[in-house]
Design a protein around this motif. Structure first.
Motif, short mmCIF file in Angstrom:
data_model
loop_
_atom_site.label_atom_id
_atom_site.label_comp_id
_atom_site.label_asym_id
_atom_site.label_seq_id
_atom_site.Cartn_x
_atom_site.Cartn_y
_atom_site.Cartn_z
N GLY A 1 0.80 -1.22 0.00
CA GLY A 1 0.00 0.00 0.00
C GLY A 1 0.83 1.26 0.00
N VAL A 2 2.01 1.22 -0.64
CA VAL A 2 2.91 2.37 -0.70
C VAL A 2 3.32 2.60 -2.16
N GLN A 3 4.09 3.63 -2.39
CA GLN A 3 4.62 3.93 -3.72
C GLN A 3 5.89 3.11 -3.96
N PRO A 4 6.23 2.81 -5.22
CA PRO A 4 7.47 2.10 -5.52
C PRO A 4 8.71 2.80 -4.95
N ASP B 1 13.28 3.07 -0.98
CA ASP B 1 13.78 3.74 0.22
C ASP B 1 13.98 2.74 1.35
N TRP B 2 13.03 1.80 1.50
CA TRP B 2 13.18 0.77 2.54
C TRP B 2 14.43 -0.07 2.29
N VAL B 3 14.73 -0.35 1.03
CA VAL B 3 15.94 -1.11 0.71
C VAL B 3 17.17 -0.29 1.09
N ILE C 1 15.58 -1.70 5.70
CA ILE C 1 14.34 -2.25 6.24
C ILE C 1 13.89 -3.47 5.43
N LEU C 2 14.24 -3.48 4.15
CA LEU C 2 13.85 -4.54 3.23
C LEU C 2 15.08 -4.95 2.43
N ALA D 1 7.13 -3.01 10.12
CA ALA D 1 8.32 -2.74 10.93
C ALA D 1 8.32 -1.29 11.41
N ALA D 2 8.90 -1.08 12.58
CA ALA D 2 9.07 0.28 13.09
C ALA D 2 10.10 0.96 12.20
N LYS D 3 9.76 2.12 11.68
CA LYS D 3 10.64 2.83 10.77
C LYS D 3 11.51 3.83 11.55
#
Length: 73
Positions: free
Chosen positions: A21-24, A29-31, A35-36, A59-61
């Protein structure tokens, strides 16, 4: 070329974004923030495990100073 059907249990960046449910850009950014993690693919067409995307979603960001939406004490 985009994957028509990625291997079972994996998602492309676009599919991972829809799933979370987020943008690509958020997936990328998580990578970048650790986080990912990618599980394969190529540098321009990475793949992510479904379970890893779900874990990253909840996950807690970590936050940065001065970031919008963070209450300053």
């Amino acid at each position: 070329m985009e994957y028509l059907l990625p291997p079972i249990g994996t998602l492309t960046t676009s599919m991972a974004a829809m799933s979370a449910g987020v943008q690509p850009a958020t997936i990328r950014d998580w990578v970048r923030r650790g986080i990912l993690t990618r599980c394969g693919g190529s540098p321009k067409r990475p793949l992510y495990r479904v379970a890893d995307v779900e874990a990253a979603r909840y996950a807690a960001k970590p936050t940065r100073n001065g970031q919008r939406g963070v209450n300053a004490a």
